[in-house]
Design a protein around this motif. Structure first.
Motif, PDB file in Angstrom:
ATOM      1  N   PRO A  15       1.121  -1.633   0.141  1.00  0.00           N
ATOM      2  CA  PRO A  15       0.144  -0.283  -0.120  1.00  0.00           C
ATOM      3  C   PRO A  15       0.694   1.295  -0.581  1.00  0.00           C
ATOM      4  N   PRO A  16       0.312   2.629  -0.624  1.00  0.00           N
ATOM      5  CA  PRO A  16       0.890   3.640  -0.107  1.00  0.00           C
ATOM      6  C   PRO A  16       1.651   4.024   1.405  1.00  0.00           C
ATOM      7  N   VAL A  17       2.082   5.162   1.353  1.00  0.00           N
ATOM      8  CA  VAL A  17       1.982   5.405   2.676  1.00  0.00           C
ATOM      9  C   VAL A  17       2.486   6.990   2.477  1.00  0.00           C
ATOM     10  N   MET A  18       1.492   7.733   3.557  1.00  0.00           N
ATOM     11  CA  MET A  18       1.375   9.068   3.638  1.00  0.00           C
ATOM     12  C   MET A  18       1.780   9.491   5.129  1.00  0.00           C
ATOM     13  N   PHE A  19       2.441   9.771   5.190  1.00  0.00           N
ATOM     14  CA  PHE A  19       3.163  10.708   6.532  1.00  0.00           C
ATOM     15  C   PHE A  19       2.266  12.201   6.223  1.00  0.00           C
ATOM     16  N   ILE A  20       2.154  12.140   8.292  1.00  0.00           N
ATOM     17  CA  ILE A  20       1.807  13.190   9.106  1.00  0.00           C
ATOM     18  C   ILE A  20       2.332  13.397   9.570  1.00  0.00           C
ATOM     19  N   HIS A  21       2.659  15.735   9.454  1.00  0.00           N
ATOM     20  CA  HIS A  21       3.607  15.886  10.824  1.00  0.00           C
ATOM     21  C   HIS A  21       2.531  16.322  11.533  1.00  0.00           C
ATOM     22  N   ILE A  34      10.689   9.412   3.652  1.00  0.00           N
ATOM     23  CA  ILE A  34      10.520   8.776   2.375  1.00  0.00           C
ATOM     24  C   ILE A  34      11.296   7.872   1.623  1.00  0.00           C
ATOM     25  N   GLU A  35      12.621   8.570   1.707  1.00  0.00           N
ATOM     26  CA  GLU A  35      13.906   7.545   0.899  1.00  0.00           C
ATOM     27  C   GLU A  35      13.564   6.477   1.779  1.00  0.00           C
ATOM     28  N   ALA A  36      13.530   6.249   2.813  1.00  0.00           N
ATOM     29  CA  ALA A  36      13.598   5.092   3.160  1.00  0.00           C
ATOM     30  C   ALA A  36      12.717   3.898   3.147  1.00  0.00           C
ATOM     31  N   PHE A  37      11.312   4.549   2.949  1.00  0.00           N
ATOM     32  CA  PHE A  37      10.171   3.336   2.770  1.00  0.00           C
ATOM     33  C   PHE A  37      10.457   3.336   1.895  1.00  0.00           C
ATOM     34  N   GLU A  38      10.971   4.448   0.557  1.00  0.00           N
ATOM     35  CA  GLU A  38      10.723   4.307  -1.134  1.00  0.00           C
ATOM     36  C   GLU A  38      11.562   2.635  -0.987  1.00  0.00           C
ATOM     37  N   GLY A  41       9.669  -0.713  -0.591  1.00  0.00           N
ATOM     38  CA  GLY A  41       8.923  -1.133  -1.521  1.00  0.00           C
ATOM     39  C   GLY A  41       7.604   0.137  -1.053  1.00  0.00           C
ATOM     40  N   TYR A  42       7.235   0.540  -0.340  1.00  0.00           N
ATOM     41  CA  TYR A  42       6.966   1.613  -0.454  1.00  0.00           C
ATOM     42  C   TYR A  42       6.439   2.302  -1.545  1.00  0.00           C
ATOM     43  N   GLU A  43       5.627   2.920  -1.861  1.00  0.00           N
ATOM     44  CA  GLU A  43       5.379   4.314  -2.863  1.00  0.00           C
ATOM     45  C   GLU A  43       4.414   5.161  -1.123  1.00  0.00           C
ATOM     46  N   ALA A  44       5.357   6.633  -1.219  1.00  0.00           N
ATOM     47  CA  ALA A  44       5.196   7.791  -0.681  1.00  0.00           C
ATOM     48  C   ALA A  44       5.510   9.378  -0.795  1.00  0.00           C
ATOM     49  N   SER A  45       4.529   9.947   0.447  1.00  0.00           N
ATOM     50  CA  SER A  45       4.134  11.248  -0.166  1.00  0.00           C
ATOM     51  C   SER A  45       3.851  11.828   1.479  1.00  0.00           C
ATOM     52  N   ALA A  46       4.191  12.834   1.542  1.00  0.00           N
ATOM     53  CA  ALA A  46       4.296  14.108   2.826  1.00  0.00           C
ATOM     54  C   ALA A  46       3.396  15.423   2.318  1.00  0.00           C
ATOM     55  N   PRO A  47       1.869  15.453   2.464  1.00  0.00           N
ATOM     56  CA  PRO A  47       1.406  16.672   2.695  1.00  0.00           C
ATOM     57  C   PRO A  47       1.518  17.166   3.709  1.00  0.00           C
ATOM     58  N   GLY A  48       1.053  18.768   3.520  1.00  0.00           N
ATOM     59  CA  GLY A  48       1.447  18.997   4.689  1.00  0.00           C
ATOM     60  C   GLY A  48      -0.205  19.119   5.079  1.00  0.00           C
ATOM     61  N   CYS A 266       8.835   1.133  12.670  1.00  0.00           N
ATOM     62  CA  CYS A 266       8.068   1.099  11.833  1.00  0.00           C
ATOM     63  C   CYS A 266       8.097   0.467  10.085  1.00  0.00           C
ATOM     64  N   ILE A 267       8.869  -0.008   9.756  1.00  0.00           N
ATOM     65  CA  ILE A 267       8.758  -0.331   8.539  1.00  0.00           C
ATOM     66  C   ILE A 267       8.811  -1.966   8.729  1.00  0.00           C
ATOM     67  N   GLU A 268       9.482  -2.335  10.191  1.00  0.00           N
ATOM     68  CA  GLU A 268       9.148  -4.206  10.621  1.00  0.00           C
ATOM     69  C   GLU A 268       8.261  -4.326  10.807  1.00  0.00           C
ATOM     70  N   TRP A 269       7.364  -3.645  11.740  1.00  0.00           N
ATOM     71  CA  TRP A 269       6.166  -4.054  11.954  1.00  0.00           C
ATOM     72  C   TRP A 269       5.145  -4.019  10.967  1.00  0.00           C
ATOM     73  N   LEU A 270       5.260  -3.167  10.463  1.00  0.00           N
ATOM     74  CA  LEU A 270       4.440  -2.970   8.940  1.00  0.00           C
ATOM     75  C   LEU A 270       4.642  -4.103   7.559  1.00  0.00           C
ATOM     76  N   ASP A 271       5.354  -4.227   7.825  1.00  0.00           N
ATOM     77  CA  ASP A 271       5.509  -5.732   6.633  1.00  0.00           C
ATOM     78  C   ASP A 271       5.131  -7.115   7.425  1.00  0.00           C
ATOM     79  N   GLN A 272       4.971  -6.769   8.629  1.00  0.00           N
ATOM     80  CA  GLN A 272       4.649  -8.025   8.864  1.00  0.00           C
ATOM     81  C   GLN A 272       2.854  -7.962   9.324  1.00  0.00           C
ATOM     82  N   GLN A 273       2.105  -6.679   9.063  1.00  0.00           N
ATOM     83  CA  GLN A 273       0.677  -6.728   9.151  1.00  0.00           C
ATOM     84  C   GLN A 273       0.007  -7.176   7.606  1.00  0.00           C
ATOM     85  N   THR A 274      -1.699  -7.813   7.054  1.00  0.00           N
ATOM     86  CA  THR A 274      -1.823  -8.581   6.838  1.00  0.00           C
ATOM     87  C   THR A 274      -2.501  -7.220   5.615  1.00  0.00           C
TER      88      THR A 274
END
Length: 275
Positions: A15-21, A34-38, A41-48, A266-274
């Motif tokens: 799934p894509p990932v959206m970061f919220i500050h 964003i670079e780490a999640f890319e 293997g994740y598509e990522a964005s961080a809209p303000g 966070c990536i490790e936890w996320l990869d463990q989810q279905t």
């Protein structure tokens, strides 16, 4: 706004990932994440947030653009953005961004959520002294509810940078901080006395996606007692709710020199989810 290119066929299943500050940090502070999640293997964005300018400098130049925005405004803003996506994203937020993640996930928006040092939601009772001190630059004047407030380097050092060297904290303040609306802090502070508080989260939603709460053990702004109390609010939900703690980390954990440890967890936890 920071975005990435479309994923190739080897990563399209994720799934894509959206970061919220949260307050006082610009959306561009998520660029390393964003670079780490890319890379993972994740598509990522961080809209303000609503009316946030594209850069730190531009946001500082027009602070009043964000003044007066409350929690509902921010939730509605991200809900509208997600409605235009082809697939429900994983939501990752820090501080008040974490609170927004909880609101969205409780509303059934988002495939999963990670709330890092999330601000208090309605029902959370602990009010640590350090949390009050961190919020004092806003709460000291009721008129700040309608203003955008900036932190001084000293205030940032206490609220964000207390677990890192002072010179690193000052560098982060210079690189990433922006004036932010004071209204969400007043809404969180009065949540338990307000019947229809915007800080109320549907914690009983059993059909929502999985949620991870992340706590920094040395956080002055959102001490671990708040995160542990938040976890208890979800006891009546059948959905997955987990918590991990980083004992030696403060509120700057997503932007300081140790950010990669948090991102990898966070990536490790996320990869463990279905999902």
């Amino acid at each position: 706004m920071p975005t990435t290119s479309k994923p190739d066929t080897t990563t399209a299943a994720k799934p894509p990932v959206m970061f919220i500050h949260g307050l006082w940090l610009h959306s561009s502070s998520w660029f390393p994440w964003i670079e780490a999640f890319e890379e993972a293997g994740y598509e990522a964005s961080a809209p303000g947030w609503p009316d946030e300018a594209d850069t730190v400098e531009a946001t500082r130049a027009e602070p009043d653009r964000q003044a007066g925005h409350g929690i509902d405004d921010v939730v509605d803003h991200y809900t509208a953005l997600i409605e235009h996506m082809d697939r429900q994203p994983v939501l990752i937020g820090h501080s008040f961004g974490g609170t927004i993640v909880e609101r969205l996930l409780g509303n059934g928006v988002g495939a999963a959520g990670i709330a890092i040092d999330a601000a208090s939601i309605k029902g959370v009772l602990p009010v640590p002294i350090s949390s009050l001190r961190s919020a004092f630059p806003v709460l000291k004047n009721p008129a700040n509810s309608h203003r955008a407030i900036a932190l001084t380097p000293e205030q940032f050092r206490y609220g964000f940078g207390n677990a890192i060297p002072a010179d690193e904290s000052d560098q982060l303040w210079e690189q990433w901080t922006i004036p932010s609306p004071g209204k969400p802090i007043f809404q969180a502070a009065t949540a338990n006395f307000t019947p229809h508080s915007e800080a109320k989260v549907n914690t009983k939603n059993g059909s929502r996606g999985p949620l991870l709460l992340v706590a920094g053990g040395k956080d002055h702004t959102v001490p671990e007692a708040i995160t542990k109390s938040t976890l208890k609010q979800y006891k009546h939900s059948d959905a997955t709710t987990s918590m991990i703690e980083f004992p030696d980390r403060g509120h700057s954990l997503v932007i300081d020199s140790g950010w990669r440890e948090i991102a990898d967890a966070c990536i490790e936890w996320l990869d463990q989810q279905t999902l």
